[in-house]
Every structure is written in C-alpha cells, then in structure tokens.
Design an enzyme around this catalytic site. Structure first.
Site, mmCIF file in Angstrom:
data_model
loop_
_atom_site.group_PDB
_atom_site.id
_atom_site.type_symbol
_atom_site.label_atom_id
_atom_site.label_comp_id
_atom_site.label_asym_id
_atom_site.label_seq_id
_atom_site.Cartn_x
_atom_site.Cartn_y
_atom_site.Cartn_z
ATOM 1 N N ASP A 259 -2.435 8.482 -0.146
ATOM 2 C CA ASP A 259 -1.596 8.377 -1.653
ATOM 3 C C ASP A 259 -2.813 7.503 -2.808
ATOM 4 O O ASP A 259 -4.010 7.928 -2.113
ATOM 5 C CB ASP A 259 -0.622 6.455 -2.075
ATOM 6 C CG ASP A 259 -1.781 5.391 -0.701
ATOM 7 O OD1 ASP A 259 -3.125 5.887 -0.343
ATOM 8 O OD2 ASP A 259 -0.486 4.538 -0.080
ATOM 9 N N ASN B 86 3.108 -6.793 2.381
ATOM 10 C CA ASN B 86 4.724 -7.543 2.032
ATOM 11 C C ASN B 86 5.593 -5.688 2.848
ATOM 12 O O ASN B 86 6.655 -5.901 2.544
ATOM 13 C CB ASN B 86 4.893 -6.457 0.754
ATOM 14 C CG ASN B 86 4.261 -6.180 -0.036
ATOM 15 O OD1 ASN B 86 3.521 -5.082 0.490
ATOM 16 N ND2 ASN B 86 4.141 -5.504 -0.790
ATOM 17 N N HIS C 284 5.103 -2.944 2.512
ATOM 18 C CA HIS C 284 4.943 -1.863 2.629
ATOM 19 C C HIS C 284 4.703 -0.301 3.365
ATOM 20 O O HIS C 284 2.937 -0.631 3.745
ATOM 21 C CB HIS C 284 4.225 -1.498 0.628
ATOM 22 C CG HIS C 284 2.694 -1.486 0.730
ATOM 23 N ND1 HIS C 284 2.272 -1.764 0.258
ATOM 24 C CD2 HIS C 284 1.456 -1.039 1.624
ATOM 25 C CE1 HIS C 284 0.604 -2.304 0.169
ATOM 26 N NE2 HIS C 284 0.568 -1.814 0.926
ATOM 27 N N GLU D 136 6.441 0.021 -2.298
ATOM 28 C CA GLU D 136 7.065 -1.517 -2.348
ATOM 29 C C GLU D 136 8.370 -2.595 -1.679
ATOM 30 O O GLU D 136 9.089 -1.014 -1.551
ATOM 31 C CB GLU D 136 6.060 -2.218 -3.706
ATOM 32 C CG GLU D 136 4.699 -1.677 -4.039
ATOM 33 C CD GLU D 136 3.728 -2.533 -3.711
ATOM 34 O OE1 GLU D 136 4.317 -2.752 -2.519
ATOM 35 O OE2 GLU D 136 2.220 -2.267 -3.483
HETATM 36 C C1 F6R Z 1 -3.285 2.566 1.604
HETATM 37 C C2 F6R Z 1 -1.664 3.273 2.085
HETATM 38 C C3 F6R Z 1 -1.654 1.375 2.811
HETATM 39 C C4 F6R Z 1 -2.373 0.623 3.074
HETATM 40 C C5 F6R Z 1 -1.689 -0.883 3.435
HETATM 41 C C6 F6R Z 1 -1.946 -1.416 4.799
HETATM 42 O O1 F6R Z 1 -3.172 5.077 2.126
HETATM 43 O O2 F6R Z 1 -0.983 3.382 2.387
HETATM 44 O O3 F6R Z 1 0.031 1.547 2.169
HETATM 45 O O4 F6R Z 1 -1.976 1.329 4.381
HETATM 46 O O5 F6R Z 1 -2.094 -1.006 2.253
HETATM 47 O O6 F6R Z 1 -3.451 -1.743 3.732
HETATM 48 P P1 F6R Z 1 -5.094 -2.262 5.048
HETATM 49 O O7 F6R Z 1 -5.108 -1.638 5.960
HETATM 50 O O8 F6R Z 1 -6.254 -2.559 4.171
HETATM 51 O O9 F6R Z 1 -4.783 -4.050 5.429
#
Ligand code: F6R
Length: 260
Positions: free
Chosen positions: A67, A136, A138, A143
């Site tokens: 992303d 959450n 995702h 989301e």
């Molecule tokens: C980032 C992504 C997100 C993160 C998720 C967890 O490229 O795809 O899904 O993996 O938000 O983020 P952290 O590791 O910062 O807790």
C-alpha cells in the site's frame, strides 16, 4: 493456517527471516510482497544483515508493496516508498527498478490501481507475501467491512487507523485519509502469506483472525481460506488464543519436508 508462537518479537522476526531466506534461495525469480509499519522492521534488519553476509541475494528479486498513502510524494518521510528505500532497499543488492510501491501521487489513481494489478500479474504473481495486521484486523489498508474479494483500489482509512498511524506524523490531521492498497482478492492470490503480529495491542485482532468467524468485520479472518498462511506471533499477541497448545503440538510434529 499454521500458527507459530515465539516468546519475543525478535524470535518472530528470525523465524520469518528464515522463511524469506529459503524462498529467495529456492526461487530463480522470486516475487516478494512487502509490508511497512513497525512490525516488519526487525525482519528487514535481519534480511539486510543476511544480505551483507551474502547468505541471501535480492538481485533477482521483484517486490510489490501492499500500500501507499495518497497525496504524499515519494520522498516524504512518511511515504511508504521512502520507508522501503530507507529501511530495506538502499541497504541491499536489490535492483531498485524491480521494486514496486503504488504511486499515491498518480494523476489518475484508478488507472494507477489497474497498472499495479497488471504489473503483479505480469511478474508471475506474488510468491511470498509479508503482512502485518492492524489492531482492527486490517491487512494492507483493507479496513473492517471492506469487500473480501477486492482488487488494488483507492480506499479510505478508518478513523482508528488514522489515530494509530498519527504516531508517525506531527498530528492526526496530517495523516492522509486515502490510500492505494492491494485488495483482499489480490493478497489472497499470493502463494504463501506470512502474518507477523507482536505485542498485546494485537491480541484481539490475532484471536479474531485465527479463531473467530470469517467476517468482513475482521478482514484478516479471510486468511482462514488461504491455502498457505503462516502466522507468527509473540506471546503477548498470542495471549487470547484458545488453542495455543494445539498449535505448538502441530509445530512439534511436522514431518521433515514440512519444515522450512
Ligand atoms: C502496512 C500495512 C498495514 C500494517 C498494519 C500494522 O504496509 O499494510 O496493514 O501492517 O497497520 O502496522 P504496525 O506494524 O505499524 O502495527
């Protein structure tokens, strides 16, 4: 789903690094899917070290990131292109033209999403996809209540994710509200997915992903339908799992060829 529980976040990163190492060794033209955020940083440090020691090479490797924020230039400190360049790519022998991150500054965002999907397809598809998980649940920026079969598209970040990611910006107002993300359908086509989750803040998301019902309310739960997903969690993130001893039993009783 295969569940690997380790004591610490460092041990989780080491386990994931072993899988990546084997994948890079075995494949002539490896195609890696990559994530950003705090969780994979330890893994990237280990991979950089292994690359320095020439235990692995990224020379033939093609990468696709999950992303990117819409509206941040690639040199913005919080752009995921910038993160990947500084946290991994610049420190390895990867050829930068083989690395792909969606362009959140593209004039036509819909066309950019289609271009990205085509590029993944033309590469032969993602062989190994590294995923983190939001609190959450995702994956990518898909989301809760998203489509469970979506393709790369422009999505709106939830307020919860904006709050969680505000720690990287000066204020929550600075966090972009839009992103381009691989869709759940895109992620599900990767041949092997690894989910890394560490820390107590991920414990609810982890139990819902593994032991809850498959639901758009918990996007990561769709991985229960994926033919090959390895979930690597530390003890804090594994805290609420009901079937921990079964996961350990399974890991201890794998046949030789089922090891990494
Ligand atoms: C980032 C992504 C997100 C993160 C998720 C967890 O490229 O795809 O899904 O993996 O938000 O983020 P952290 O590791 O910062 O807790």
């Amino acid at each position: 789903m295969e569940i690997i529980i380790r004591k610490t976040a460092e041990e989780c990163a080491e386990f994931a690094a072993k899988i990546v190492e084997n994948y890079l060794r075995i494949n002539q033209r490896p195609v890696l899917g990559l994530a950003t955020g705090s969780t994979p940083l330890r893994l990237y440090k280990i991979l950089i070290q292994k690359n320095k020691e020439q235990a692995i090479s990224f020379k033939k490797c093609v990468t696709f990131n999950l992303d990117e924020y819409v509206g941040l230039t690639s040199d913005h400190a919080q752009a995921y292109r910038h993160y990947m360049d500084t946290e991994l790519f610049q420190h390895t022998d990867i050829q930068i033209e083989n690395t792909h991150v969606p362009d959140g500054m593209a004039e036509d965002l819909r066309q950019e999403c289609q271009r990205y999907e085509t590029a993944i397809r033309n590469s032969g598809g993602i062989g190994l996809q590294i995923l983190g998980i939001g609190s959450n649940a995702h994956i990518g920026f898909n989301e809760p209540m998203c489509s469970l079969s979506s393709r790369t598209w422009v999505k709106i970040l939830s307020r919860e994710t904006i709050r969680a990611n505000a720690r990287f910006f000066n204020s929550p107002e600075e966090v972009p509200k839009h992103c381009i993300t691989m869709g759940i359908g895109t992620i599900m086509e990767a041949k092997h997915c690894i989910v890394l989750a560490t820390g107590e803040s991920k414990a609810d998301a982890v139990v819902n992903m593994i032991e809850g019902p498959i639901s758009a309310n918990c996007p990561a739960s769709i991985l229960q339908m994926h033919p090959r997903t390895t979930i690597i969690v530390d003890e804090d993130a594994a805290k609420r799992l009901q079937n921990k001893s079964h996961y350990t039993w399974v890991e201890q009783n794998k046949l030789d060829w089922q090891q990494y």
